[in-house]
Write a protein that holds these residues in place. Structure first.
Motif, PDB file in Angstrom:
ATOM      1  N   GLU A  50       0.842  -1.210   0.000  1.00 22.26           N
ATOM      2  CA  GLU A  50       0.000   0.000   0.000  1.00 22.26           C
ATOM      3  C   GLU A  50       0.874   1.256   0.000  1.00 22.26           C
ATOM      4  OE1 GLU A  50      -3.241   0.038   2.858  1.00 22.26           O
ATOM      5  OE2 GLU A  50      -3.695   2.145   2.390  1.00 22.26           O
ATOM      6  N   LEU A  51       1.899   1.249   0.823  1.00 24.43           N
ATOM      7  CA  LEU A  51       2.802   2.408   0.850  1.00 24.43           C
ATOM      8  C   LEU A  51       3.507   2.579  -0.490  1.00 24.43           C
ATOM      9  CD1 LEU A  51       4.433   1.943   4.363  1.00 24.43           C
ATOM     10  CD2 LEU A  51       2.972   3.861   3.657  1.00 24.43           C
ATOM     11  N   ALA A  52       3.883   1.456  -1.079  1.00 25.84           N
ATOM     12  CA  ALA A  52       4.635   1.516  -2.340  1.00 25.84           C
ATOM     13  C   ALA A  52       3.771   2.024  -3.483  1.00 25.84           C
ATOM     14  CB  ALA A  52       5.186   0.134  -2.678  1.00 25.84           C
ATOM     15  N   ASN A  53       2.452   1.790  -3.383  1.00 25.00           N
ATOM     16  CA  ASN A  53       1.571   2.295  -4.437  1.00 25.00           C
ATOM     17  C   ASN A  53       1.452   3.816  -4.389  1.00 25.00           C
ATOM     18  OD1 ASN A  53       1.126  -0.240  -5.399  1.00 25.00           O
ATOM     19  ND2 ASN A  53      -0.790  -0.550  -4.294  1.00 25.00           N
ATOM     20  N   GLY A  54       1.930   4.410  -3.288  1.00 26.09           N
ATOM     21  CA  GLY A  54       1.905   5.865  -3.174  1.00 26.09           C
ATOM     22  C   GLY A  54       0.718   6.326  -2.350  1.00 26.09           C
ATOM     23  N   VAL A  55       0.962   6.671  -1.084  1.00 25.33           N
ATOM     24  CA  VAL A  55      -0.115   7.184  -0.234  1.00 25.33           C
ATOM     25  C   VAL A  55       0.128   8.678  -0.041  1.00 25.33           C
ATOM     26  CG1 VAL A  55      -1.207   7.012   2.049  1.00 25.33           C
ATOM     27  CG2 VAL A  55      -0.302   4.957   0.931  1.00 25.33           C
ATOM     28  N   ALA A  56      -0.678   9.475  -0.715  1.00 26.19           N
ATOM     29  CA  ALA A  56      -0.446  10.917  -0.667  1.00 26.19           C
ATOM     30  C   ALA A  56      -0.867  11.504   0.683  1.00 26.19           C
ATOM     31  CB  ALA A  56      -1.207  11.600  -1.807  1.00 26.19           C
ATOM     32  N   ALA A 102       8.840   8.975  -0.929  1.00 26.93           N
ATOM     33  CA  ALA A 102       9.209   9.050  -2.348  1.00 26.93           C
ATOM     34  C   ALA A 102       8.112   8.450  -3.216  1.00 26.93           C
ATOM     35  CB  ALA A 102      10.538   8.320  -2.580  1.00 26.93           C
ATOM     36  N   ALA A 103       7.542   7.323  -2.780  1.00 26.04           N
ATOM     37  CA  ALA A 103       6.484   6.658  -3.564  1.00 26.04           C
ATOM     38  C   ALA A 103       5.235   7.517  -3.644  1.00 26.04           C
ATOM     39  CB  ALA A 103       6.156   5.298  -2.960  1.00 26.04           C
ATOM     40  N   SER A 104       4.996   8.329  -2.598  1.00 22.86           N
ATOM     41  CA  SER A 104       3.801   9.174  -2.623  1.00 22.86           C
ATOM     42  C   SER A 104       3.959  10.287  -3.656  1.00 22.86           C
ATOM     43  CB  SER A 104       3.537   9.768  -1.238  1.00 22.86           C
ATOM     44  OG  SER A 104       4.480  10.797  -0.981  1.00 22.86           O
ATOM     45  N   ILE A 105       5.182  10.564  -4.017  1.00 19.59           N
ATOM     46  CA  ILE A 105       5.423  11.578  -5.051  1.00 19.59           C
ATOM     47  C   ILE A 105       5.437  10.907  -6.421  1.00 19.59           C
ATOM     48  CG2 ILE A 105       7.064  13.323  -5.906  1.00 19.59           C
ATOM     49  CD1 ILE A 105       7.968  13.443  -2.834  1.00 19.59           C
ATOM     50  N   GLN A 106       6.206   9.840  -6.518  1.00 21.01           N
ATOM     51  CA  GLN A 106       6.200   9.081  -7.770  1.00 21.01           C
ATOM     52  C   GLN A 106       6.507   7.609  -7.503  1.00 21.01           C
ATOM     53  OE1 GLN A 106       8.645  10.497 -11.026  1.00 21.01           O
ATOM     54  NE2 GLN A 106       7.174   9.516 -12.401  1.00 21.01           N
ATOM     55  N   LEU A 111      11.043   1.117  -7.096  1.00 22.41           N
ATOM     56  CA  LEU A 111      10.858   1.609  -5.729  1.00 22.41           C
ATOM     57  C   LEU A 111      10.004   0.628  -4.926  1.00 22.41           C
ATOM     58  CD1 LEU A 111      11.447   4.076  -3.974  1.00 22.41           C
ATOM     59  CD2 LEU A 111       9.374   5.143  -4.862  1.00 22.41           C
ATOM     60  N   THR A 112       8.978   0.097  -5.578  1.00 23.73           N
ATOM     61  CA  THR A 112       8.099  -0.868  -4.905  1.00 23.73           C
ATOM     62  C   THR A 112       8.909  -2.052  -4.380  1.00 23.73           C
ATOM     63  OG1 THR A 112       6.195  -0.274  -6.235  1.00 23.73           O
ATOM     64  CG2 THR A 112       6.148  -2.457  -5.231  1.00 23.73           C
TER      65      THR A 112
END
Ligand code: ASP
Ligand code: MG
Length: 453
Positions: A50-56, A102-106, A111-112
């Motif tokens: 979930e974090l890796a998918n990008g949590v804004a 970083a993942a929340s930005i891109q 990165l995942t």
């Protein structure tokens, strides 16, 4: 060569302090176990994905990070001398925090993999310390120094020759002196980037590592006491299978029996390493042995179910009495690395199902670009909400086999049938709403006839 057993523990087996202690007892019970492969603690990989998918949303991110910290903190606090393991785990949690930002930005697949690998990196610090506290000479080893893969992040392919070389060079000598604790699921590419073998990949890791060190046995400890005739949650009269051949077990794994990652048995089969599957909660209850040679080969061995199937039907009048159509279709699919599972053809159409599991999970989709390319050749129809029921057995070509199976399925709408290509499986695609009922019916008619009520 002296005996070298590899023991692999899944996420639920290392979920908490008690569970990890049961693992340690299992390791102690077999003096041949010199190498331990562990998953991340239960639930951790999902949080990391979930974090890796990008949590804004910062609050949500903090909440997820807190959950991760809590899972590990609880176990660390039960160690006698957890300070060193704790400092390792906290430093990994710091890395997770910055990677999640970083993942929340891109977000990216690279990165995942870096992020989701942290689960195994943490659990192995704790397990090794717990084992040391019980008096074992345990050392933690970073498997990224051995598990060489390509750079296909999310579903990396192992590079067998390098793995074997590195395992002989780095792992075998270590195993002669210590009990080595290492990570499943993760690896690294030639440039040192962290990779993963895909969700549930730690079974596969364990088998690859067992192959690399030339192990004499591989134990897969999970939360079910071995392989069953089918999922007992669907058919409560399902029974454990004490011994099953590599080919039957591979078919089961391929067709969705969740107990083993589909690729797990390939390395074991290549090196003829017997594989034991059992429950770490209940080790004395036995489990299933998977071997090359088995004593009995029943006509009906097991039923597997795979949900979330996607069926693609391609129709073209041009296919009629023409050649090369299928070749073109498969060229397009291969170019886009789309793996096909089942296939049936008629004069002017071909139906196939898609096979795909990567770190994100979910039902396979036909990417738009592929659809557009296929549409230059034919019409394309995509259907979801289907399930694949696979019957695994032996001597399927025998007279009466098909009749026995299909005579029980008169009430169901069978969307696709694949029979004959394999000696060991018969596959039926059904509507998702019928799937459990199909399994129950087949199990009752084909498997429960000799069972005393
Ligand atoms: N921890 C990874 C997952 O949950 C790998 C595994 O457990 O096999 O997918
Ligand atoms: Mg797992």
């Amino acid at each position: 060569m002296s005996a070298l057993n590899v023991a692999k523990f899944g996420g639920t087996s290392v979920a908490n302090f008690e569970a990890m202690s049961r693992c340690a007892a299992i390791i102690e019970a077999n003096p041949d176990t010199r190498l331990v492969v562990s998953s991340a603690c239960s639930g951790v990989t999902n949080l990391l994905v979930e974090l890796a998918n990008g949590v804004a949303d910062q609050e949500r991110r903090a909440e997820l990070l807190q959950k991760l910290a809590n899972i590990h903190d609880t176990i660390l606090s039960q160690l006698n001398d957890g300070a060193e393991a704790a400092s390792e785990v906290y430093s990994i949690l710091d890395t997770i925090t910055s990677l999640a930002e970083a993942a929340s930005i891109q977000a990216s697949t690279k990165l995942t993999d870096h992020l989701v690998a942290c689960g195994e990196l943490m659990s192995t610090h704790i397990l090794a310390q717990l084992m040391r506290e019980r008096g074992m000479d345990a050392v933690r080893f970073d498997i990224r120094d051995v598990m060489r893969t390509d750079s296909n992040f999310g579903r990396a392919e192992p590079e067998l020759t390098s793995i074997a070389e590195l395992a002989q060079q780095k792992l075998v000598p270590l195993c002669q002196q210590h009990v080595v604790v290492t990570q499943g699921f993760i690896g690294s590419d030639e440039e040192g980037n962290t990779t993963t073998l895909g969700r549930g990949g730690s079974d596969y890791s364990a088998a690859l590592i067992a192959e690399g060190v030339k192990a004499t046995g591989l134990e897969i400890w999970t939360d079910v006491p071995g392989i069953y005739t089918t999922d007992p949650r669907i058919a409560p009269k399902a029974t454990p299978i004490p011994e099953i051949s590599f080919s039957e077990a591979s078919e089961m794994a391929n067709f969705g029996a969740k107990i083993l990652h589909p690729s797990t048995l390939l390395p074991a089969l290549r090196h003829d390493i017997p594989v034991f599957v059992g429950s770490s909660k209940d080790p004395q209850n036995g489990g299933t042995w998977v071997r090359r040679e088995v004593e009995s080969s029943p006509a009906f061995r097991a039923l597997a179910l795979r949900n979330n199937q996607t069926m693609i039907t391609l129709r073209s009048a041009k296919m009629f009495q023409a050649y090369g159509f299928l070749a073109k279709v498969f060229e397009i699919l291969a170019k886009h690395k789309i793996s096909v599972d089942l296939i049936t053809t008629s004069e002017i159409s071909v139906s196939l199902t898609l096979d795909k599991t990567d770190t994100s999970g979910g039902a396979p989709e036909l990417p738009l670009a592929v659809r557009e390319e296929l549409e230059e050749l034919c019409t394309v129809e995509v259907e979801h909400n289907l399930c694949l029921v696979a019957l695994i057995g032996n001597r399927m070509e025998n007279k009466g086999y098909a009749k026995e199976v299909f005579s029980t399925l008169g009430d169901f709408n069978l969307r696709m049938i694949c029979y004959g290509a394999s000696d060991h499986n018969l596959c039926i695609l059904v509507d998702a709403e019928d799937a459990n009922n199909v399994i129950q019916t087949l199990h009752r008619e084909l498997f429960e006839q000799n069972i005393q009520a």
